[in-house]
Each structure stands twice: as C-alpha cells, then as structure tokens.
Design an enzyme around this catalytic site. Structure first.
Site, short mmCIF file in Angstrom:
data_model
loop_
_atom_site.label_atom_id
_atom_site.label_comp_id
_atom_site.label_asym_id
_atom_site.label_seq_id
_atom_site.Cartn_x
_atom_site.Cartn_y
_atom_site.Cartn_z
CD GLU A 190 -2.76 -1.24 2.45
OE1 GLU A 190 -3.63 -0.37 2.63
OE2 GLU A 190 -2.53 -2.17 3.24
CE1 TYR B 176 -7.24 4.11 -1.85
CE2 TYR B 176 -6.97 1.80 -2.43
CZ TYR B 176 -7.12 2.79 -1.48
OH TYR B 176 -7.17 2.44 -0.15
CG ASP C 249 -14.77 -1.17 6.44
OD1 ASP C 249 -14.94 -0.02 6.88
OD2 ASP C 249 -13.84 -1.48 5.67
CD GLU D 147 -11.27 -4.99 5.76
OE1 GLU D 147 -11.32 -6.12 5.25
OE2 GLU D 147 -10.50 -4.09 5.37
CG ASN E 298 -9.30 -0.36 7.16
OD1 ASN E 298 -8.38 -0.79 6.49
ND2 ASN E 298 -10.56 -0.76 6.98
N GLY F 9 -7.55 5.29 4.50
CA GLY F 9 -7.09 6.25 3.50
C GLY F 9 -7.39 7.67 3.94
#
Length: 338
Positions: free
Chosen positions: A11, A237, A278, A291, A293, A297
């Site tokens: 990433e 993206y 999520d 999940e 994060n 982002g």
C-alpha cells in the site's frame, strides 16, 4: 511534527496519496510538518534529499544521516502522524518504534494496530465479545481441500491476505478453479489467507473518532457498485467516480445499530484516536462486522474524511483534532498516566 509515510507494504502508493493530502491540508499557521518518507526498500529520508534519516531511540530526535554517520539533528518532534497503510506501518511495528523513542503519535497503539491488521484476530476478538461476524476460514500453512472450503462457506467466497489492506490481493471466487487461483494470489502477499463467505446485502462503513475521550460514530458510507462487483483496489483508487454514498441509505434504526456497533468494536479492540469500521447489512437487517482499519485512506476525498465532512468536520479541522488529541495523550503504551 513529523508526517511519516510511504513504507514497505503493497500500500506504499496509497500512503503517498494520503500523506500528500495531509501535508497540503494542515493549517500552516499552526503546524510545521517535517515530511519523512520510507521507501519501498525501507530507507527513511526527507523528500528530494539523497541523505537518509534515522530515528534516535534514546532522544526521540530525527537525525540526518550520510556517509555512515549522523550529520545533524532535524529535531525532536512534539508529535508524529504515521500516515502508513498496511504491514510494517499500520500493524504495530512503527507504533512500537515510536513508543521506544517516547514520541506521541496519532492513531492506535501497538496491540490494537496489530489486532486490527490481522483480520483473523479482529474476528476472534470481536466474536469473543459477542459481535456478529460472517463465516470464514483461515488458510495458514496446510491448505484445506478446495471442495471442503466451498462446502463449508458456500459460494461465492472472498479470498484475501489476512494482514493486508486496500483490497490488494483480494479476489471473488465462485468455482473450485477460481478459488484455487484466488488462494495463490492472496498467498503472494501473505502466508496467512482469509476465506470469507460472500454476504448478500449492503456494505457500509462508519468512521469512529474519539471526541472528549469517547468514541463517536460518523454518518455512514454505503458502497455503491452498479456492476455487481466488489470494492476492489480499482474501485477505491483508480475509478474517476466515487463508489460510495454518504450518508448510507439505511433506515434510522439500522443506522443507529451500525454506529453503536462501530463504537463497541472500537472499544473492544482497544483502538485510539480514529478507525474506520466496515460492516455488512443483510437483507434481513442483520449487521455483521467485516474489518477495522486503524489508519484508513486519508486524502480529502477518502471515505473517512468524507464521512466526517458530512458530520460538519472539515478536513483541516479533522487533521487538527487528531494532532491535538495525540499531543494531549503523552502517556502511551505501558507508561502510567500522569
């Protein structure tokens, strides 16, 4: 302050984009950022400089390094913003390094970062706390039979590296041949692979932010894919059009359940400052954790900032809040509170 970005994970490019947004979005009258980029090979440097940078763990100073020696100090930052995504950045490794140097930083600590990066352990800890999750299997070392996985989980399944993000290495599989290929692709990124049952319903995200010491859920984002695909790397993206709707098109009762579950997950996993949580919402209204994060982002157009923009918190103010929160929390790791 130091904005630390790049990294050795797949990433890397996502981190560069996030850091560009952070550096451009910071209020220059308040913050004086030093940008430190980690190359794909693990070399630390300031952008455009041929010499390297090292972190002195004994002093917390960032040192300019060249010709095998420290040349001069770039100073000890009051806070570090590690805008790093994926392994060797978001997984507790860099957080542990900053802990050893005694530097406050934005985001979750070592344990929460590691647990949220490893999707198996996210699910294990969540399930132990009674949070509903979708059926899954872990492929780690000895591979079970393809047929056995499909018999257990049904079709389709989603196959992903257990310790990755940004949907890199993730595949949808509906046949034994597709599953075999998907396992090989995911194993190219991680020796541990997660196989999850495909869930009918809506994929939604909630941004959690600590406000006055308490986790608060944002307006929800709903993933919108017209072609029946999934929220893969290109959709996130490379697409010129956003694939999410804020706020999500859910009824008020379901929205409250998702937000409440998001803050519960945040607490259960020991997260700090921020996280994107999520979920899947099935046609029957059941909410299942997907999940977490710990450093989602972070461009101005990314999901997390967009969700908080919908709540009235603009991008520069969001950055300022996170930095000030880190500055107010010098007691990190195992250090006792003052």
């Amino acid at each position: 302050m130091v904005v630390l970005y790049g990294g050795q994970s797949p990433e890397h490019a996502v981190s560069l984009a996030s850091a560009r947004g952070v550096l451009e979005g910071l209020n220059a009258r308040v913050h004086e950022p030093l940008a430190v980029v980690i190359s794909g090979e693990g070399r630390w440097a300031t952008p455009g400089d041929s010499s390297g940078v090292v972190l002195d763990l004994s002093t917390g100073e960032f040192l300019r390094y060249g010709a095998g020696r420290a040349v001069y100090s770039l100073g000890r930052p009051d806070v570090v913003f590690p805008v790093l995504h994926g392994p060797l950045g978001e997984d507790g490794t860099v957080q542990g390094l900053l802990e050893l140097a005694g530097l406050p930083y934005v985001g979750s600590g070592v344990l929460a970062s590691a647990a949220c990066m490893d999707k198996e352990w996210t699910k294990r800890l969540a399930a132990a706390a009674g949070i509903p999750i979708a059926p899954y299997a872990v492929v780690d070392g000895v591979r079970p039979t393809i047929g056995g996985l499909l018999d257990r989980l049904g079709t389709p399944v989603f196959v992903k590296p257990a310790r990755g993000g940004s949907s890199i290495g993730v595949s949808r599989a509906a046949t034994p041949g597709e599953l075999d290929t998907a396992l090989r692709v995911a194993a190219g990124y991680d020796s541990k692979v997660l196989v999850e049952a495909g869930m009918r319903g809506v994929e939604v995200m909630c941004g959690v932010l600590e406000l006055s010491g308490e986790p608060v859920g944002s307006p929800l984002a709903e993933v919108s894919l017209d072609d029946g695909g999934f929220f893969d790397y290109d959709a996130k993206y490379a697409s010129p059009h956003p694939h999410f709707t804020v706020p999500a098109r859910l009824d008020d009762t379901t929205t409250r359940r998702v937000r409440d579950m998001a803050t519960t997950v945040f607490r259960v996993l020991g997260c700090r400052d921020l996280a994107r949580v999520d979920f899947f919402v099935t046609p029957a209204g059941k909410v299942l954790l997907n999940e977490v994060n710990t450093m989602p982002g972070f461009t101005p157009h990314s999901l997390f900032p967009q969700m908080w923009k919908a709540a009235g918190l603009g991008y520069p103010d969001l950055l300022d809040h996170l930095i000030r929160a880190a500055l107010r929390s010098p007691a990190t790791g195992l250090r006792p509170a003052a």
